[in-house]
Design a protein around this motif. Structure first.
Motif, PDB file in Angstrom:
ATOM      1  N   GLU A 279      15.427  -8.399  -5.869  1.00  0.00           N
ATOM      2  CA  GLU A 279      16.651  -8.001  -6.731  1.00  0.00           C
ATOM      3  C   GLU A 279      16.791  -8.388  -8.305  1.00  0.00           C
ATOM      4  N   GLU A 280      16.182  -9.759  -8.399  1.00  0.00           N
ATOM      5  CA  GLU A 280      16.142 -10.341  -9.451  1.00  0.00           C
ATOM      6  C   GLU A 280      14.913 -10.393 -10.441  1.00  0.00           C
ATOM      7  N   ILE A 281      13.679 -10.731  -9.543  1.00  0.00           N
ATOM      8  CA  ILE A 281      12.370 -10.685  -9.730  1.00  0.00           C
ATOM      9  C   ILE A 281      11.719 -10.105  -8.855  1.00  0.00           C
ATOM     10  N   SER A 282      10.828  -8.943  -9.475  1.00  0.00           N
ATOM     11  CA  SER A 282       9.884  -8.380  -8.424  1.00  0.00           C
ATOM     12  C   SER A 282       8.444  -8.961  -8.735  1.00  0.00           C
ATOM     13  N   VAL A 283       7.595  -8.843  -7.555  1.00  0.00           N
ATOM     14  CA  VAL A 283       6.165  -9.444  -7.714  1.00  0.00           C
ATOM     15  C   VAL A 283       5.149  -8.434  -6.847  1.00  0.00           C
ATOM     16  N   ILE A 284       3.973  -8.331  -7.853  1.00  0.00           N
ATOM     17  CA  ILE A 284       2.992  -7.542  -7.206  1.00  0.00           C
ATOM     18  C   ILE A 284       1.801  -8.298  -7.197  1.00  0.00           C
ATOM     19  N   GLY A 285       1.111  -8.495  -6.022  1.00  0.00           N
ATOM     20  CA  GLY A 285      -0.061  -9.126  -5.890  1.00  0.00           C
ATOM     21  C   GLY A 285      -1.205  -8.354  -5.933  1.00  0.00           C
ATOM     22  N   PHE A 286      -2.531  -8.806  -5.276  1.00  0.00           N
ATOM     23  CA  PHE A 286      -3.403  -8.305  -5.328  1.00  0.00           C
ATOM     24  C   PHE A 286      -4.464  -8.629  -4.099  1.00  0.00           C
ATOM     25  N   ASP A 287      -4.967  -7.676  -3.205  1.00  0.00           N
ATOM     26  CA  ASP A 287      -6.166  -8.114  -2.064  1.00  0.00           C
ATOM     27  C   ASP A 287      -5.369  -7.312  -1.078  1.00  0.00           C
ATOM     28  N   ASP A 288      -4.077  -7.169  -0.682  1.00  0.00           N
ATOM     29  CA  ASP A 288      -3.420  -6.743   0.503  1.00  0.00           C
ATOM     30  C   ASP A 288      -3.710  -7.543   1.642  1.00  0.00           C
ATOM     31  N   LEU A 289      -3.620  -8.918   1.633  1.00  0.00           N
ATOM     32  CA  LEU A 289      -4.015  -9.821   2.792  1.00  0.00           C
ATOM     33  C   LEU A 289      -2.874  -9.355   4.073  1.00  0.00           C
ATOM     34  N   PRO A 290      -3.149  -9.533   5.159  1.00  0.00           N
ATOM     35  CA  PRO A 290      -2.403  -9.185   6.097  1.00  0.00           C
ATOM     36  C   PRO A 290      -0.896  -9.717   6.251  1.00  0.00           C
ATOM     37  N   PHE A 291      -0.697 -10.864   5.745  1.00  0.00           N
ATOM     38  CA  PHE A 291       0.573 -11.450   5.820  1.00  0.00           C
ATOM     39  C   PHE A 291       1.567 -11.193   4.657  1.00  0.00           C
ATOM     40  N   CYS A 292       1.058  -9.787   3.705  1.00  0.00           N
ATOM     41  CA  CYS A 292       1.947  -9.177   2.871  1.00  0.00           C
ATOM     42  C   CYS A 292       2.984  -8.573   3.450  1.00  0.00           C
ATOM     43  N   GLU A 293       2.921  -8.203   4.766  1.00  0.00           N
ATOM     44  CA  GLU A 293       3.652  -7.118   5.593  1.00  0.00           C
ATOM     45  C   GLU A 293       4.663  -7.991   6.061  1.00  0.00           C
ATOM     46  N   ILE A 294       4.670  -9.453   6.259  1.00  0.00           N
ATOM     47  CA  ILE A 294       5.526 -10.263   7.187  1.00  0.00           C
ATOM     48  C   ILE A 294       6.109 -11.249   6.414  1.00  0.00           C
ATOM     49  N   SER A 295       5.858 -11.309   5.119  1.00  0.00           N
ATOM     50  CA  SER A 295       6.365 -12.291   4.234  1.00  0.00           C
ATOM     51  C   SER A 295       7.729 -11.986   3.665  1.00  0.00           C
ATOM     52  N   SER A 296       8.528 -12.801   3.773  1.00  0.00           N
ATOM     53  CA  SER A 296       9.815 -12.452   3.152  1.00  0.00           C
ATOM     54  C   SER A 296      10.611 -12.600   1.645  1.00  0.00           C
ATOM     55  N   PRO A 297      10.548 -11.605   1.237  1.00  0.00           N
ATOM     56  CA  PRO A 297      10.497 -10.229   1.111  1.00  0.00           C
ATOM     57  C   PRO A 297       9.041  -9.858   1.294  1.00  0.00           C
ATOM     58  N   THR A 298       8.735  -8.699   1.792  1.00  0.00           N
ATOM     59  CA  THR A 298       7.400  -8.058   1.910  1.00  0.00           C
ATOM     60  C   THR A 298       7.011  -8.163   0.669  1.00  0.00           C
ATOM     61  N   LEU A 299       5.537  -8.336   0.253  1.00  0.00           N
ATOM     62  CA  LEU A 299       4.975  -8.304  -0.889  1.00  0.00           C
ATOM     63  C   LEU A 299       4.169  -7.097  -1.226  1.00  0.00           C
ATOM     64  N   SER A 300       4.505  -6.446  -2.246  1.00  0.00           N
ATOM     65  CA  SER A 300       3.868  -5.435  -3.055  1.00  0.00           C
ATOM     66  C   SER A 300       2.447  -5.842  -3.140  1.00  0.00           C
ATOM     67  N   THR A 301       1.524  -5.113  -3.122  1.00  0.00           N
ATOM     68  CA  THR A 301       0.198  -5.511  -3.687  1.00  0.00           C
ATOM     69  C   THR A 301      -0.878  -4.374  -3.756  1.00  0.00           C
TER      70      THR A 301
END
Length: 274
Positions: free
Chosen positions: A228-250
């Motif tokens: 809501e206040e800060i968005s984050v985008i990572g790089f690699d698409d590791l498996p735990f991106c989908e189960i992190s809270s919030p899920t990580l765009s990557t």
């Protein structure tokens, strides 16, 4: 004859197996992560299709016998070499010029050497990610930068810079945060940064997912609402991106295909030399 063979005068061009050589320099990037497990799995699958065995070799540049072991690998003309050289610089890759067998470098390259390399599209991928953030209304975009320097990270940051320039957006140096590229290290470094009570951007790009995870944990513990206040985008698409809270765009990297492509190129080189 022994000396002549060592110098490459008598080379058996038939490749009987593949050596996947994983080389660590500081171990902060190349480690026991799903990224490299998937990469090796891709190598092994494609090697089996080619009828070749895969031997995994782990080397560390800080070991006293590193030079000896690397020389043994490079002087074996019966094997093809896939060198995971993510953490190496140009000077350290010079050694691979002496390889008697076919060679493909994975996840690195050098302008001064005619190596075959299989790489990630680092700059363009991060450029596109920056454009996505801009399209979603973000104008103040920061960067979570690795404290360990490798070429991949250099070109990812370059892609971000190029996109910000094309968007005519200013890069605020205070919003580029240098973090150790481990989950614990990035969390610790981000916590220290946040103690300075800095103004924060509305979005961050991170050199990789691991840095993003550590930083996200620190941001949440300091009361920041994600996304809501800060968005984050990572790089690699590791498996735990989908189960992190919030899920990580990557940015998704086809890790198995990276390994399989390297094997296919190695087989092509070996066939051309026959």
């Amino acid at each position: 004859f022994k000396a002549a063979k060592k110098l490459g005068y008598f080379v058996d061009n038939k490749m009987t197996h593949i050596k996947f050589v994983s080389i660590k320099k500081h171990g902060k990037v190349v480690g026991d992560t799903p990224f490299f497990h998937n990469l090796i799995e891709g190598v092994e699958k494609e090697s089996r299709i080619a009828g070749l065995d895969t031997i995994i070799c782990n080397l560390n540049t800080s070991d006293s016998d590193y030079d000896e072991h690397l020389s043994e690998i490079l002087s074996d003309s019966s094997c093809g070499i896939l060198a995971l050289a993510t953490e190496l610089n140009n000077q350290e890759m010079e050694r691979f010029k002496t390889s008697l067998g076919p060679l493909v470098i994975i996840d690195n390259w050098s302008d001064s050497m005619k190596f075959n390399s299989v790489m990630i599209s680092n700059a363009d991928s991060m450029y596109n990610a920056t454009m996505v953030l801009s399209a979603n209304g973000h104008k103040n975009i920061g960067y979570l930068k690795s404290s360990a320097t490798i070429k991949n990270f250099y070109y990812r940051y370059h892609g971000y810079q190029r996109a910000m320039q094309d968007l005519e957006l200013e890069i605020d140096p205070a919003h580029t945060v240098c973090l150790e590229p481990t989950t614990d290290g990035s969390y610790r470094d981000m916590m220290e940064y946040l103690k300075t009570s800095p103004s924060l951007p509305s979005a961050y790009l991170a050199d990789n997912d691991i840095i993003a995870f550590g930083a996200m944990k620190a941001l949440k513990e300091n009361g920041c609402r994600l996304p809501e206040e800060i968005s984050v985008i990572g790089f690699d698409d590791l498996p735990f991106c989908e189960i992190s809270s919030p899920t990580l765009s990557t940015i998704r990297v086809p890790k198995q295909e990276l390994g399989r492509t390297a094997v296919r190129r190695l087989v092509e080189i070996a066939s051309d030399k026959r």
